[in-house]
Write a protein that holds these residues in place. Structure first.
Motif, short mmCIF file in Angstrom:
data_model
loop_
_atom_site.label_atom_id
_atom_site.label_comp_id
_atom_site.label_asym_id
_atom_site.label_seq_id
_atom_site.Cartn_x
_atom_site.Cartn_y
_atom_site.Cartn_z
N UNK A 1 -8.61 -19.34 -5.76
CA UNK A 1 -9.38 -19.78 -4.59
C UNK A 1 -8.45 -20.30 -3.49
N UNK A 2 -7.30 -20.84 -3.89
CA UNK A 2 -6.31 -21.25 -2.89
C UNK A 2 -5.73 -20.07 -2.15
N UNK A 3 -5.52 -18.97 -2.88
CA UNK A 3 -5.02 -17.75 -2.24
C UNK A 3 -6.01 -17.24 -1.21
N UNK A 4 -7.29 -17.26 -1.57
CA UNK A 4 -8.33 -16.83 -0.64
C UNK A 4 -8.31 -17.71 0.61
N UNK A 5 -8.26 -19.02 0.40
CA UNK A 5 -8.29 -19.95 1.53
C UNK A 5 -7.07 -19.77 2.43
N UNK A 6 -5.89 -19.59 1.83
CA UNK A 6 -4.67 -19.42 2.62
C UNK A 6 -4.76 -18.17 3.47
N UNK A 7 -5.27 -17.09 2.91
CA UNK A 7 -5.40 -15.86 3.68
C UNK A 7 -6.41 -16.02 4.82
N UNK A 8 -7.54 -16.64 4.53
CA UNK A 8 -8.55 -16.86 5.58
C UNK A 8 -7.97 -17.72 6.71
N UNK A 9 -7.26 -18.77 6.34
CA UNK A 9 -6.68 -19.63 7.36
C UNK A 9 -5.66 -18.87 8.20
N UNK A 10 -4.92 -17.97 7.59
CA UNK A 10 -3.92 -17.21 8.33
C UNK A 10 -4.57 -16.28 9.35
N UNK A 11 -5.69 -15.68 8.99
CA UNK A 11 -6.43 -14.88 9.97
C UNK A 11 -6.82 -15.73 11.18
N UNK A 12 -7.35 -16.90 10.91
CA UNK A 12 -7.75 -17.78 12.02
C UNK A 12 -6.55 -18.24 12.83
N UNK A 13 -5.43 -18.53 12.13
CA UNK A 13 -4.23 -18.97 12.84
C UNK A 13 -3.68 -17.88 13.74
N UNK A 14 -3.70 -16.64 13.26
CA UNK A 14 -3.18 -15.54 14.07
C UNK A 14 -4.04 -15.34 15.32
N UNK A 15 -5.34 -15.49 15.15
CA UNK A 15 -6.24 -15.37 16.31
C UNK A 15 -5.96 -16.47 17.32
N UNK A 16 -5.80 -17.69 16.81
CA UNK A 16 -5.47 -18.81 17.70
C UNK A 16 -4.13 -18.59 18.40
N UNK A 17 -3.17 -18.08 17.67
CA UNK A 17 -1.82 -17.88 18.21
C UNK A 17 -1.84 -16.89 19.38
#
Length: 1019
Positions: free
Chosen positions: A210-226
């Motif tokens: 579940x941590x892997x899922x969360x890390x990947x989801x957060x990275x998608x959002x971070x890339x969009x923000x970036x």
């Protein structure tokens, strides 16, 4: 002159791919002319659906110039006549690691030696498992040996990437020629790659699926923000690469059908349709896999025959293991017949030489040859948008093709040549005479039989003295010369040595006996290999294959239970409502309770169940459970971004066991390793449904908090290096998290009120803080692991000061000390009946706790926190009568209506009245009695457990396991390769306070255990 031609021929084909390349500086004179080759008179398989008989194909250097027949061609072309041969496109592997550096996996670290920071230097992602900047094209190094091995299997090109991390960067299209790497690199940045595995990262987070899922989801959002302005705050090369990589086809590495569903859910959130690399078990959930509408990359890593000679192994091996061994080869056929688009890969195969053999086995079990060829050629090329380079025999594509003796999937067909970029590689030497077959052997004066099987250049020979005596011969073949050595008797020290020459179905020569005497021998072929195979084909019976069951473990069903209308008559009904207990009838329609009363009637066709002398109750609701989960804990002190719904294990047999105990609903909670843990999932125990369908739709949101010893590592054998390590620190972590959440909420509120202004910077979406804002807004409820009075008071005061509410205190064994404060704030209590003395925090626990809190006015539930206890929650509820004097109805509500209220589901669960969900249990006796057993457990009007059918179910289970065991034993006897079955069991059931021993180190509640690839029955 005849000896010179092959040399010139070899020089011609080996040199042409090098000449004409402008950037290579030759040592001497270089021929820069274009070279033409005409392939003619072959059965030309242009693609899986287009065949040209007596076809022609003109090659110019490394490309295909023209395809057809009887067309004009340059007079300078070298003509190759392939009459009687077949030509296929060389295969394309869409999921390879060819040419990539070796990945060194990081060893596990304990919770007492955690790594929080990335060890990678530079302006890259904060987490080492994120590596979008890695480009296969930049790290690729050709490997002539591995390229040769892949060419033997029929491959001409691969799409390769570094298989390391959760985000893995981009792949490259690589040719399998073995000259210059510059020629092998056909295309950079073919696809971007993702997985649930952290790979070589030594960082502690994530430790769970579940941590892997969360890390990947957060990275998608971070890339969009970036990309929307975050780059002005920081320079992050990983986020830059991640954003760019979204333009390429996205491939997700999954190890099971559950991973496919999990990955697709992530893709849907971010408008990405993943290409899904699978684990080969899609047949188990073919309808759900088909519904994804995704292209799949499928391995053919079929299990070896389980070696069950040892009765203990046969007893311990799981039904799932046996069924998967039998059914795995049907997977490709199931995908094809259901219209699923897929490619085939060598990935996950330990012994890649079995690749074509396994595909041929799949063809025998339902896969068509056309579908197989497409999956190896045009499908991967189209899916990855490289079909303008490879995947078929069309003008302008690379000259990558196979020359075969027959249809490439025919049983006795051989790959003779594999041409890569117009360069010919000989796979099978046709000049060797075919020697396989059965022979009459004259060994001196003796008459014996000899059988030759195996590869033509590496034959396997057995001398047969009688039906029971076979002599294995060590054989070496050099062109048509054979050298044989063997012992007539294993106990003999002497060895026979024979040398012979093969010609026209006869092998003859001389040798020495084990005594050193001269020997003349002759072997004459009596049955050719083709005839022997033809004979065996005539008698070969279709293989019997069992049926898929749901779930694919013991006690699964061939079809899912369906909701039906039914009338339960004359039962003692525990309504949990103002009517109390009544004797009457309950009518179920469309999965709901339609009527409760006496002398009810039902329409024709409605099943009528006699409840005379039986008790009908709501299904038990377990407010605190950890069953049916692949992972329980994350490692950060605040892990509110992780979700239990991402890691539900629909195949967990505990679901069925608890149905047999009358449980119909469970809240699956994060563990107690973190001050603020993950988001929970509330499921109905619908045995056989997939993970997504177990979750109650639109159910209220919950999250797990924890206080005390578990969080601060009070039972640690050494000082932990993770903050906090004191109870005071626990308070500070929670306070800090909510202060950050309050500021985060304000930042977004300010942005949303002013975003009409141009140029306003978008705040970064933080999944951790988003969850805490839900709590502040009253949209997510807290269940907090708690024991000690002082800490309970601390949390209640902290909640008051920061503006959030505690919904439930779980465990709460000192609840009797703070019941007044809980009632004042409307806090629920979910506790144990009589647990005590299992650690220091519970030394003041008393069995009267539940009754005392109830009498003060607190809503109290009895929970399990333990898979075994959950099967007996009715008896745990009964203990409140002994300890505290609750009435039977009050006691029963502690496992039905009260937890329904805690979970804010009492508008549909917990009482028996019109309009409520038909989640019911028919008991043989008073449900609070130790003699009571559930006869039927019903969820939404479907019977998921039926005691009357259990004997038959066990008989069928044992019969199926015996059938498969006998099949495995027969398979071993016939010579199939075997492997010892994995009889490892899932670790012991755990609860929040379990102390388990792993490698000599005590850890609490799965702390280091990640069961992301662990199947319930010990796969």
């Amino acid at each position: 002159m005849k000896k010179i031609v092959p040399i010139l021929f070899f020089w011609y084909f080996s040199s042409m791919a090098v000449f004409g390349q402008a950037t290579f500086h030759p040592n001497g004179v270089a021929d820069q002319r274009s070279e033409y080759i005409l392939i003619k008179n072959a059965t030309l398989h242009v693609d899986a659906t287009t065949i040209i008989t007596n076809g022609w194909m003109l090659l110019k250097n490394d490309k295909i110039e023209k395809v057809g027949k009887d067309f004009s061609y340059p007079k300078s072309a070298f003509v190759v006549d392939l009459s009687g041969k077949h030509v296929f496109p060389s295969f394309v592997d869409a999921y390879s690691d060819y040419g990539m550096p070796e990945i060194k996996r990081a060893g596990r670290r304990s919770y007492y030696d955690m790594v929080f920071e990335s060890e990678k230097k530079g302006a890259y992602a904060w987490n080492q498992a994120l590596k979008p900047e890695v480009k296969a094209a930049e790290i690729f190094v050709g490997d002539a040996k591995k390229a040769g091995e892949l060419r033997k299997l029929g491959f001409g090109a691969v799409v390769s990437h570094a298989q390391d991390g959760i985000v893995r960067g981009t792949s490259a299209l690589l040719s399998l020629q073995d000259t210059q790497d510059q020629l092998s690199l056909l295309k950079s940045d073919v696809s971007s790659h993702y997985s649930f595995s952290k790979g070589s990262s030594a960082q502690s987070y994530p430790v769970s699926l579940m941590g892997s899922v969360a890390l990947l989801r957060q990275t998608y959002y971070d890339a969009d923000w970036y990309t929307k302005g975050g780059s002005s705050k920081e320079r992050n090369l990983s986020l830059e690469s991640f954003a760019k990589n979204l333009a390429f086809p996205s491939i997700f590495d999954g190890n099971s059908f559950a991973d496919l569903l999990r990955a697709d859910k992530i893709g849907s959130e971010f408008n990405t349709k993943y290409i899904l690399k699978t684990g080969g078990d899609e047949y188990q959930r073919i309808s759900e896999v088909k519904a994804l509408g995704a292209h799949l990359i499928v391995p053919v890593n079929f299990p070896k025959t389980p070696d069950l000679d040892d009765p203990m192994d046969a007893e311990e091996v799981t039904l799932e293991t046996l069924k998967h061994w039998e059914m795995a080869p049907t997977n490709l056929g199931a995908l094809a017949s259901n219209g699923v688009s897929f490619s085939i890969t060598t990935a996950d195969l330990v012994d890649k030489t079995t690749f074509l053999t396994n595909i041929k086995k799949a063809i025998k079990l339902g896969l068509t040859k056309e579908a197989a060829l497409a999956a190896l050629t045009s499908n991967p090329a189209k899916a990855l948008k490289i079909d303008n380079q490879v995947g078929s025999l069309k003008t302008g594509l690379y000259a990558n093709f196979l020359v075969t003796s027959d249809d490439v999937f025919a049983e006795k067909s051989k790959i003779l040549e594999n041409w890569v970029q117009g360069q010919k590689y000989v796979i099978t030497d046709e000049s060797l005479s075919e020697i396989n077959g059965t022979y009459s052997l004259a060994l001196g004066t003796e008459s014996l039989k000899m059988e030759i099987t195996g590869e033509n250049d590496k034959p396997n020979i057995e001398i047969i003295e009688s039906d029971s005596v076979k002599i294995k011969v060590t054989t070496k073949r050099d062109r048509d010369f054979l050298n044989l050595t063997f012992k007539r008797n294993p106990k003999d020290e002497g060895i026979f040595r024979l040398t012979g020459y093969s010609t026209d179905g006869k092998v003859s020569g001389e040798g020495k006996t084990d005594k050193g005497a001269d020997l003349v021998w002759t072997a004459v072929k009596t049955i050719g290999a083709d005839a022997a195979k033809a004979d065996s084909a005539k008698t070969e019976k279709p293989e019997k294959i069992g049926n898929v069951i749901y779930p694919f473990v013991a006690f699964g069903n061939e079809s899912l239970p369906k909701s039906k209308d039914m009338l339960i008559k004359n039962a003692t009904i525990w309504t949990n409502d103002k009517d109390g207990r009544i004797v009457g009838d309950v009518l179920i329609k469309n999965g709901k309770i339609d009527a409760v009363g006496k002398n009810l009637s039902a329409a024709a066709g409605v099943e009528v169940i006699d409840g005379t002398n039986k008790h009908l109750t709501n299904g038990i609701i377990d407010e605190h459970s950890h069953i049916a989960l692949f992972s329980i804990n994350e490692v950060e002190s605040v892990s509110s971004e992780v979700r239990q719904e991402d890691v539900i294990d629909s195949e967990d047999t505990d679901i069925y066991r608890q149905l047999a105990g009358g449980v119909t609903t469970s809240q699956l909670l994060h563990g107690s390793a973190d001050c603020i843990g993950g988001q929970s999932a509330i499921i109905k125990l619908k045995w056989g449904e997939n993970a997504n369908k177990l979750i109650i739709p639109n159910s209220p949101k919950f999250i797990k908090f924890a206080l005390g010893e578990n969080v601060k590592r009070g039972n640690s054998p050494q000082a932990p290096n993770r903050y906090p390590s004191t109870r005071m620190g626990v308070e500070q972590v929670i306070q800090d998290a909510f202060v950050r959440a309050i500021n985060y909420k304000k930042t977004w509120a300010d942005y949303n009120s002013k975003k009409i202004k141009t140029g306003l910077e978008v705040p970064r979406k933080d999944l951790e803080l988003e969850t805490l804002v839900e709590i502040l807004d009253g949209n997510r409820n807290i269940t907090c692991h708690s024991y000690v009075q002082s800490e309970i008071n601390m949390l209640l005061k902290l909640a008051d000061s920061l503006g959030f509410k505690v919904n439930t205190l779980t465990h709460i064994l000192e609840g009797y000390k703070v019941a007044d404060k809980m009632k004042e704030r409307g806090v629920n209590a979910s506790t144990f009946s009589d647990w005590w003395a299992y650690k220091m925090e519970v030394k003041e626990a008393i069995p009267y706790n539940a009754a005392i809190m109830s009498k003060v006015g607190v809503n109290v539930a009895i929970n399990s926190d333990d898979a075994e206890m959950a099967r007996r929650l009715n008896q745990e509820a009964a203990k409140t009568i002994l300890y505290g004097g609750l009435s039977e109805e009050e006691a029963w509500k502690t496992v039905t209506l009260n937890p329904a209220k805690m979970l804010h589901l009492d508008d549909r669960l917990g009482t028996i009245k019109k309009g409520m969900d038909a989640d019911l249990v028919l008991w043989t006796d008073n449900p609070l009695s130790i003699y009571a057993k559930p006869e039927k457990t019903i969820i939404d009007g479907a019977v998921y457990f039926d005691m009357a059918k259990e004997d038959k179910k066990m008989e069928e289970l044992n019969a199926e396991k015996n059938r498969l065991t006998q099949k495995a034993l027969a398979s071993k006897t016939s010579g199939a390769p075997t492997a010892k079955p994995n009889t490892r069991k899932k670790p012991a059931h755990v609860h929040c306070d379990s102390m388990l021993e792993f490698g000599g180190m005590s850890v609490e509640l799965y702390e280091l255990m990640d069961f992301s690839n662990y199947n319930t029955e010990g796969k």
